[in-house]
Design an enzyme around this catalytic site. Structure first.
Site, PDB file in Angstrom:
ATOM      1  N   SER A  25       0.812  -1.224   0.000  1.00 15.09           N
ATOM      2  CA  SER A  25       0.000   0.000   0.000  1.00 15.09           C
ATOM      3  C   SER A  25       0.845   1.273   0.000  1.00 15.09           C
ATOM      4  O   SER A  25       0.454   2.296   0.544  1.00 15.09           O
ATOM      5  CB  SER A  25      -0.955  -0.002   1.189  1.00 15.09           C
ATOM      6  N   GLY A  26       2.026   1.209  -0.630  1.00 14.94           N
ATOM      7  CA  GLY A  26       2.767   2.439  -0.905  1.00 14.94           C
ATOM      8  C   GLY A  26       2.158   3.099  -2.137  1.00 14.94           C
ATOM      9  O   GLY A  26       1.067   2.711  -2.590  1.00 14.94           O
ATOM     10  N   LEU A  27       2.876   4.077  -2.696  1.00 15.18           N
ATOM     11  CA  LEU A  27       2.346   4.760  -3.881  1.00 15.18           C
ATOM     12  C   LEU A  27       2.013   3.746  -4.981  1.00 15.18           C
ATOM     13  O   LEU A  27       0.957   3.830  -5.610  1.00 15.18           O
ATOM     14  CB  LEU A  27       3.372   5.804  -4.376  1.00 15.18           C
ATOM     15  N   LYS A  75       0.387  -5.265   5.095  1.00 15.28           N
ATOM     16  CA  LYS A  75       0.650  -6.057   6.310  1.00 15.28           C
ATOM     17  C   LYS A  75       0.492  -5.269   7.612  1.00 15.28           C
ATOM     18  O   LYS A  75       0.419  -5.866   8.669  1.00 15.28           O
ATOM     19  CB  LYS A  75       1.997  -6.763   6.232  1.00 15.28           C
ATOM     20  N   GLN A 111      11.041  11.844   1.447  1.00 14.54           N
ATOM     21  CA  GLN A 111      11.135  13.267   1.787  1.00 14.54           C
ATOM     22  C   GLN A 111      11.260  14.138   0.544  1.00 14.54           C
ATOM     23  O   GLN A 111      10.390  14.931   0.219  1.00 14.54           O
ATOM     24  CB  GLN A 111      12.332  13.502   2.703  1.00 14.54           C
ATOM     25  N   GLY A 165      11.155  14.180  -2.867  1.00 16.64           N
ATOM     26  CA  GLY A 165      10.090  14.480  -3.798  1.00 16.64           C
ATOM     27  C   GLY A 165      10.036  13.573  -4.992  1.00 16.64           C
ATOM     28  O   GLY A 165      10.460  12.419  -4.947  1.00 16.64           O
ATOM     29  N   GLU A 223      18.347  18.097  -6.613  1.00 16.66           N
ATOM     30  CA  GLU A 223      19.023  17.004  -5.896  1.00 16.66           C
ATOM     31  C   GLU A 223      20.219  16.572  -6.731  1.00 16.66           C
ATOM     32  O   GLU A 223      20.359  16.980  -7.894  1.00 16.66           O
ATOM     33  CB  GLU A 223      18.050  15.847  -5.632  1.00 16.66           C
ATOM     34  N   HIS A 263      21.961   5.751   0.861  1.00 15.77           N
ATOM     35  CA  HIS A 263      21.788   7.215   0.905  1.00 15.77           C
ATOM     36  C   HIS A 263      22.955   7.782   1.709  1.00 15.77           C
ATOM     37  O   HIS A 263      23.293   7.249   2.759  1.00 15.77           O
ATOM     38  CB  HIS A 263      20.455   7.574   1.563  1.00 15.77           C
ATOM     39  N   ARG A 311      24.855  10.032  -5.667  1.00 13.72           N
ATOM     40  CA  ARG A 311      24.877   9.630  -4.251  1.00 13.72           C
ATOM     41  C   ARG A 311      25.795   8.451  -3.955  1.00 13.72           C
ATOM     42  O   ARG A 311      26.269   8.326  -2.829  1.00 13.72           O
ATOM     43  CB  ARG A 311      23.472   9.418  -3.698  1.00 13.72           C
ATOM     44  N   HIS A 326      19.090   2.409   1.412  1.00 11.54           N
ATOM     45  CA  HIS A 326      17.973   3.325   1.140  1.00 11.54           C
ATOM     46  C   HIS A 326      16.989   2.787   0.115  1.00 11.54           C
ATOM     47  O   HIS A 326      15.795   2.697   0.376  1.00 11.54           O
ATOM     48  CB  HIS A 326      18.565   4.649   0.661  1.00 11.54           C
ATOM     49  N   GLU A 351       9.315  -0.231  -6.304  1.00 16.11           N
ATOM     50  CA  GLU A 351      10.592  -0.727  -5.773  1.00 16.11           C
ATOM     51  C   GLU A 351      10.674  -2.250  -5.837  1.00 16.11           C
ATOM     52  O   GLU A 351      11.760  -2.819  -5.898  1.00 16.11           O
ATOM     53  CB  GLU A 351      10.793  -0.240  -4.326  1.00 16.11           C
ATOM     54  N   ARG A 411      20.357   4.684  -9.105  1.00 11.80           N
ATOM     55  CA  ARG A 411      19.126   5.442  -9.353  1.00 11.80           C
ATOM     56  C   ARG A 411      19.348   6.939  -9.182  1.00 11.80           C
ATOM     57  O   ARG A 411      19.934   7.381  -8.186  1.00 11.80           O
ATOM     58  CB  ARG A 411      18.043   4.978  -8.371  1.00 11.80           C
ATOM     59  N   SER A 415      12.158   7.516  -7.951  1.00 13.44           N
ATOM     60  CA  SER A 415      11.419   6.320  -7.526  1.00 13.44           C
ATOM     61  C   SER A 415       9.924   6.575  -7.345  1.00 13.44           C
ATOM     62  O   SER A 415       9.106   5.722  -7.696  1.00 13.44           O
ATOM     63  CB  SER A 415      12.012   5.754  -6.238  1.00 13.44           C
TER      64      SER A 415
HETATM   65  C1  SIN Z   1      15.902  12.208  -0.350  1.00  8.90           C
HETATM   66  O1  SIN Z   1      15.023  12.974   0.023  1.00  8.90           O
HETATM   67  O2  SIN Z   1      17.099  12.459  -0.258  1.00  8.90           O
HETATM   68  C2  SIN Z   1      15.524  10.905  -0.933  1.00  8.90           C
HETATM   69  C3  SIN Z   1      15.108  11.070  -2.324  1.00  8.90           C
HETATM   70  C4  SIN Z   1      15.228   9.766  -3.036  1.00  8.90           C
HETATM   71  O3  SIN Z   1      15.696   8.788  -2.485  1.00  8.90           O
HETATM   72  O4  SIN Z   1      14.892   9.719  -4.221  1.00  8.90           O
END
Ligand code: SIN
Length: 527
Positions: A9-11, A32, A44, A46, A111, A226, A272, A333, A357, A368, A373
């Site tokens: 039940s995520g996006l 679950k 967080q 976006g 980012e 991350h 990253r 992450h 995912e 990625r 995502s």
């Molecule tokens: C983050 O806010 O740094 C995560 C973004 C992501 O993993 O795509």
């Protein structure tokens, strides 16, 4: 078609369920814990979409491909970047309130490894929470969607094609949920590692279910770390969004020195994987388990308005932003690998689909691009719904009927295993962190594989006598850990998130996706 079973039940799960129901299909949505408990909820930064006048799908594609270190599936990238803007509009129409500038335009941030500001966000730094709120509301009110919370998928039932799943309800009762099509939207595997930004629920359930059913998995060696999770004794690991560096925060080692320019000319906004390894190197050199993230030079108004949730979490744990520097370290992450699918989410088993995912389309290559995502979840979740609805209307999906020849497993009593599930889970996480983490060496990988195999035998045996959720989650974690480790052993090069100091260069003979299935282990060519 009678119904579709969506697991997760995520996006991805919510969006797929809504897209199916809007096409007239009945959906059983199982999750679950509670409807809003998912990895999405913690996102967080976006959702990356080319929406600005100086941006385009082509530029977004170029950045995605560059980050992917030679392994991106170009068709998947094209689908993501070209269909992304329409899915963003659809999310807005569904009630997701993204942040806007004073003039009403969508606010966009930067980012790492993006050549443009294109990361759309909500509630400052709680994009996933806002998406879950809006979609959970829609799903809850939809007459064609039946929600089953506290319902854990034990095993898929496959008889030539996927017929649904055995599930365990909140009372510990197992039953068979029949479905004409089943969608794995159960997220990632972050809990396989000791340090992770993922919630407790990210236990590789999609991987475990698919593997036991005989489906193909791909790219399992690619776990993305991350660079910046809060790292302080007694404080839970907590993501500090890359957008914080996008807005200008700087990294300093434990001695207070700037270091990123020694590793990459893009410094704090290098991809990253590069930043994570640079931080790990500095931590090792200083013998500390953190580096500092410094926001002191940023305006307090900016920090408080853009990152209200990070500010609140840090304050609750003794750090006042932007005055205090934050101790950060890399953490597992996002899982790039997963259940192998085509661009419609079809797996190697008829009637079984995967997206988000849980799936491996080849989109992300070996690394990625940040904030791709959530977009992947929306674009490919909707594509899965179209594929299922399309197969229904052309009659290409045989309707499963009375004739299930392989009887679903009989529920067995819950007997306590002879070991502590929690202690073994912690041992596995420590082992994976030590040997199959940011840096991987042949000897450590082999050592980890031997341990994991022994634990797996023990847990597989215990699962014959018990269907306790925590035990089966451990089973899924061990399956994921073993497949990640085997794939990491196979890939004798360093590429993207997969770093092998004993094979430090990229090797073009490894320019392949590694596909694993119970029946064979085959390195396959790039599609
Ligand atoms: C983050 O806010 O740094 C995560 C973004 C992501 O993993 O795509």
């Amino acid at each position: 078609m009678r119904s579709v079973l969506v697991i997760g039940s995520g996006l991805t799960g919510l969006w797929t369920a809504l897209s199916l129901a809007d096409r007239g299909l009945d959906v059983n949505l199982v999750t679950k814990l509670n409807l809003m408990d998912s990895n999405t909820r913690y996102a967080q930064g976006g959702i990356a979409v080319a929406v600005s006048s100086d941006d385009s799908a082509d530029l977004h594609a170029q950045d995605t491909i560059l980050a992917g270190a030679g392994l991106c599936d170009l068709d998947a990238v094209r689908v993501l970047t070209e269909e992304g803007p329409a899915q963003l509009r659809a999310l807005i129409e569904a009630g997701v309130r993204f942040d806007r500038e004073r003039d009403g335009q969508l606010a966009v941030t930067l980012e790492a490894a993006h050549s443009r500001r294109r990361v759309v966000h909500a509630l400052g730094d709680a994009t996933g929470l806002e998406i879950e709120r809006a979609l959970a509301e829609k799903v809850s009110g939809h007459p064609r969607i039946s929600i089953r919370e506290h319902c854990f998928a034990l095993d898929l039932v496959v008889d030539g094609r996927c017929r649904g799943a055995m599930v365990l309800d909140g009372e510990g009762e197992a039953s068979f949920l029949a479905a004409d099509a089943t969608v794995l939207a159960a997220g990632g595997v972050g809990q396989v590692y000791r340090h992770t930004t993922n919630p407790e629920t990210a236990t590789g359930d999609a991987v475990g279910l698919a593997w036991r059913a005989g489906a193909e998995l791909a790219d399992m060696e690619f776990m993305q770390f991350h660079p910046t999770a809060l790292s302080h004794p007694g404080v839970p690991t907590h993501l500090i969004s890359e957008a914080v560096r996008g807005e200008g925060a700087l990294l300093r080692n434990a001695r207070g020195e700037a270091f990123m320019e020694r590793y990459d000319s893009r410094r704090e906004l290098a991809p990253r994987d590069v930043v994570s390894r640079a931080i790990a190197a500095e931590m090792a050199q200083d013998g500390r388990n953190f580096v500092w993230l410094n926001l002191r030079h940023l305006s307090p108004e900016l920090v408080h308005s853009r990152f209200p949730n990070i500010v609140a979490f840090c304050r609750d744990h003794g750090f006042n932003l932007p005055q205090d520097m934050i101790p950060v370290a890399p953490a597992a992450h996002y899982f790039i690998g997963g259940v192998r699918t085509d661009l419609r989410g079809r797996t190697s088993i008829p009637g079984l689909y995967a997206a988000g995912e849980a799936a491996a389309t080849g989109l992300h290559g070996a690394n990625r691009l940040a904030s791709n995502s959530l977009l992947e979840a929306a674009v490919f979740g909707r594509r899965v719904a179209e594929a299922i609805a399309g197969a229904e209307s052309t009659g290409s999906q045989p309707v499963p009927d009375e004739g299930i020849s392989s009887v679903p497993p009989t529920p067995t009593p819950h007997s306590l295993p002879s070991f502590s599930v929690a202690a073994l889970r912690a041992e596995l996480q420590a082992e994976m962190w030590r040997h199959v983490g940011l840096l991987r060496l042949e000897e450590g990988l082999q050592e980890a594989l031997a341990r994991i195999t022994t634990w797996q035998d023990q847990v597989e045996a215990a699962c014959q006598d018990s269907q306790a959720r925590d035990l089966w989650e451990l089973r899924n974690l061990l399956t994921s850990a073993r497949l990640i480790t085997e794939a990491a052993i196979w890939r004798k090069e360093s590429r993207g998130v997969h770093a092998r100091p004993d094979h430090p260069e990229m090797d073009d003979s490894c320019l392949k996706h590694f596909i694993q299935a119970r029946s064979s282990l085959t390195p396959a060519s790039t599609r």
